[in-house]
Design an enzyme around this catalytic site. Structure first.
Site, PDB file in Angstrom:
ATOM      1  N   ASP A  12     -19.562  54.017 -77.785  1.00  0.00           N
ATOM      2  CA  ASP A  12     -18.427  53.281 -77.730  1.00  0.00           C
ATOM      3  C   ASP A  12     -17.774  52.818 -78.701  1.00  0.00           C
ATOM      4  OD1 ASP A  12     -18.615  50.817 -75.715  1.00  0.00           O
ATOM      5  OD2 ASP A  12     -19.408  49.413 -77.401  1.00  0.00           O
ATOM      6  N   SER A  13     -16.890  51.327 -78.233  1.00  0.00           N
ATOM      7  CA  SER A  13     -16.016  50.703 -79.393  1.00  0.00           C
ATOM      8  C   SER A  13     -16.794  50.128 -80.509  1.00  0.00           C
ATOM      9  CB  SER A  13     -14.868  50.433 -78.608  1.00  0.00           C
ATOM     10  OG  SER A  13     -15.834  49.377 -78.226  1.00  0.00           O
ATOM     11  N   CYS A  75     -19.010  53.587 -72.590  1.00  0.00           N
ATOM     12  CA  CYS A  75     -18.413  51.887 -72.919  1.00  0.00           C
ATOM     13  C   CYS A  75     -17.535  51.975 -71.479  1.00  0.00           C
ATOM     14  CB  CYS A  75     -17.361  52.975 -73.735  1.00  0.00           C
ATOM     15  SG  CYS A  75     -15.405  52.278 -73.457  1.00  0.00           S
ATOM     16  N   GLU A 154     -19.071  40.869 -81.159  1.00  0.00           N
ATOM     17  CA  GLU A 154     -18.862  41.830 -82.012  1.00  0.00           C
ATOM     18  C   GLU A 154     -19.236  40.568 -83.266  1.00  0.00           C
ATOM     19  OE1 GLU A 154     -18.863  44.750 -83.338  1.00  0.00           O
ATOM     20  OE2 GLU A 154     -18.609  46.068 -81.003  1.00  0.00           O
ATOM     21  N   CYS A 186     -18.828  46.029 -68.391  1.00  0.00           N
ATOM     22  CA  CYS A 186     -18.449  46.482 -69.886  1.00  0.00           C
ATOM     23  C   CYS A 186     -20.335  46.319 -70.525  1.00  0.00           C
ATOM     24  CB  CYS A 186     -17.997  45.966 -70.428  1.00  0.00           C
ATOM     25  SG  CYS A 186     -17.514  45.500 -72.571  1.00  0.00           S
ATOM     26  N   HIS A 188     -20.451  45.752 -73.628  1.00  0.00           N
ATOM     27  CA  HIS A 188     -20.599  45.277 -74.724  1.00  0.00           C
ATOM     28  C   HIS A 188     -21.889  42.941 -74.033  1.00  0.00           C
ATOM     29  CE1 HIS A 188     -18.682  46.437 -77.854  1.00  0.00           C
ATOM     30  NE2 HIS A 188     -18.844  45.888 -78.416  1.00  0.00           N
TER      31      HIS A 188
HETATM   32  N1  DGL Z   1     -18.433  48.004 -74.429  1.00  0.00           N
HETATM   33  C1  DGL Z   1     -16.864  48.866 -73.937  1.00  0.00           C
HETATM   34  C2  DGL Z   1     -17.059  48.861 -72.410  1.00  0.00           C
HETATM   35  O1  DGL Z   1     -17.960  49.320 -71.574  1.00  0.00           O
HETATM   36  C3  DGL Z   1     -15.804  48.744 -74.869  1.00  0.00           C
HETATM   37  C4  DGL Z   1     -14.897  47.201 -74.115  1.00  0.00           C
HETATM   38  C5  DGL Z   1     -13.807  47.314 -76.160  1.00  0.00           C
HETATM   39  O2  DGL Z   1     -13.976  47.589 -76.842  1.00  0.00           O
HETATM   40  O3  DGL Z   1     -13.091  46.059 -75.542  1.00  0.00           O
HETATM   41  O4  DGL Z   1     -15.821  49.085 -72.240  1.00  0.00           O
END
Ligand code: DGL
Length: 266
Positions: A12-13, A75, A154, A186, A188
């Protein structure tokens, strides 16, 4: 019966993929996991497609070099824009999060009105709309880009009053249109689930694609006869940049294992 003790790779990011990893650990605890968060390039959501593809390939190379037997693109942004290209280039099986999330949402929705909260890049790609319509041609879909939410997660600022306002505004259109199902598009966003549920008042189904993603991962391991033959596996965590949110925010969600995170330059 064959087995495979190589690790499962997850990327993931940042800390978003931990929402999937936690479930993998709970459901298949014998597996070793190799997790990489590309914190040097966070957030992914506002980046153009060619850059996102290049970023995903670096992470894939890293996990493939570490002998991952299967890779979970935890991600949505990478899954939305690059999964087909990645599947063409790599022989290792790759599990994305979009199709599993869509399957769960289509199963849950009664009125076929589905809202998707996502990053700008995911919303722009229309990946969710495409996959939903492929399964349910009569569905109505609202893909809402939600800038600002990933940095909030984050930074561990999930309880800020501004966050609630942002989420209310992002949910406005799907809720006005009686969407009975909202996809957390997402990885997150499960960190924000309590606020999202407060705003929706518990009415619509909230779909976290992680659940169905882990089901697909288990089916893949079944099919490959690729489970590890041990009872307790371990997890190793890498980050390409800052590790503060892994330790501070990630461990609130995931637990103390995250203290061992390693920095890596890829
Ligand atoms: N968690 C990621 C996603 O599901 C990346 C979000 C990001 O870095 O903008 O898209």
């Amino acid at each position: 019966m064959r087995f495979d003790n190589r690790p499962i790779g997850v990327f993931d990011s940042g800390i978003g993929g931990l929402t999937v990893t936690r479930l993998i650990r709970q459901q298949i605890p014998g597996e070793n996991i190799l997790y990489i968060g590309d914190t040097a390039h966070l957030p992914y959501g506002d980046k153009p497609v060619p850059e996102l593809m290049w970023l995903a390939r670096r992470l894939m190379d890293f996990l493939a070099e570490h002998q991952a037997k299967v890779i979970v693109a935890a991600c949505n942004t990478s899954s939305s824009v690059s999964i087909d290209l990645l599947r063409d280039r790599y022989s290792v099986p790759i599990i994305g999060v979009v199709k599993p999330g869509v399957r769960a949402a289509v199963r849950a929705s009664r009125n076929r009105r589905i809202g998707v909260l996502a990053t700008e890049a995911t919303a722009r790609s229309s990946a969710y709309r495409r996959e939903i319509l492929a399964l349910e041609g009569n569905a109505m879909v609202w893909e809402v880009a939600c800038p600002g939410l990933v940095p909030v997660v984050e930074a561990g600022r999930m309880e800020d009053p501004e966050v609630r306002k942002l989420i209310s505004s992002y949910l406005q259109v799907p809720l006005e249109n009686q969407a009975d199902t909202i996809i957390l598009g997402c990885t997150h966003y499960p960190y924000l689930r309590p606020v999202i549920e407060e705003v929706t008042g518990g009415e619509p189904n909230i779909i976290d694609p992680a659940v169905e993603t882990v089901n697909e991962l288990k089916q893949t391991l079944d099919h490959l006869q690729g489970y590890a033959n041990r009872d307790t596996g371990s997890a190793r965590f890498f980050a390409t940049g800052p590790i503060d949110s892994f330790i501070n925010v990630g461990s609130r969600f995931y637990g103390n294992d995250l203290r061992e995170i390693e920095n890596v330059d890829i």
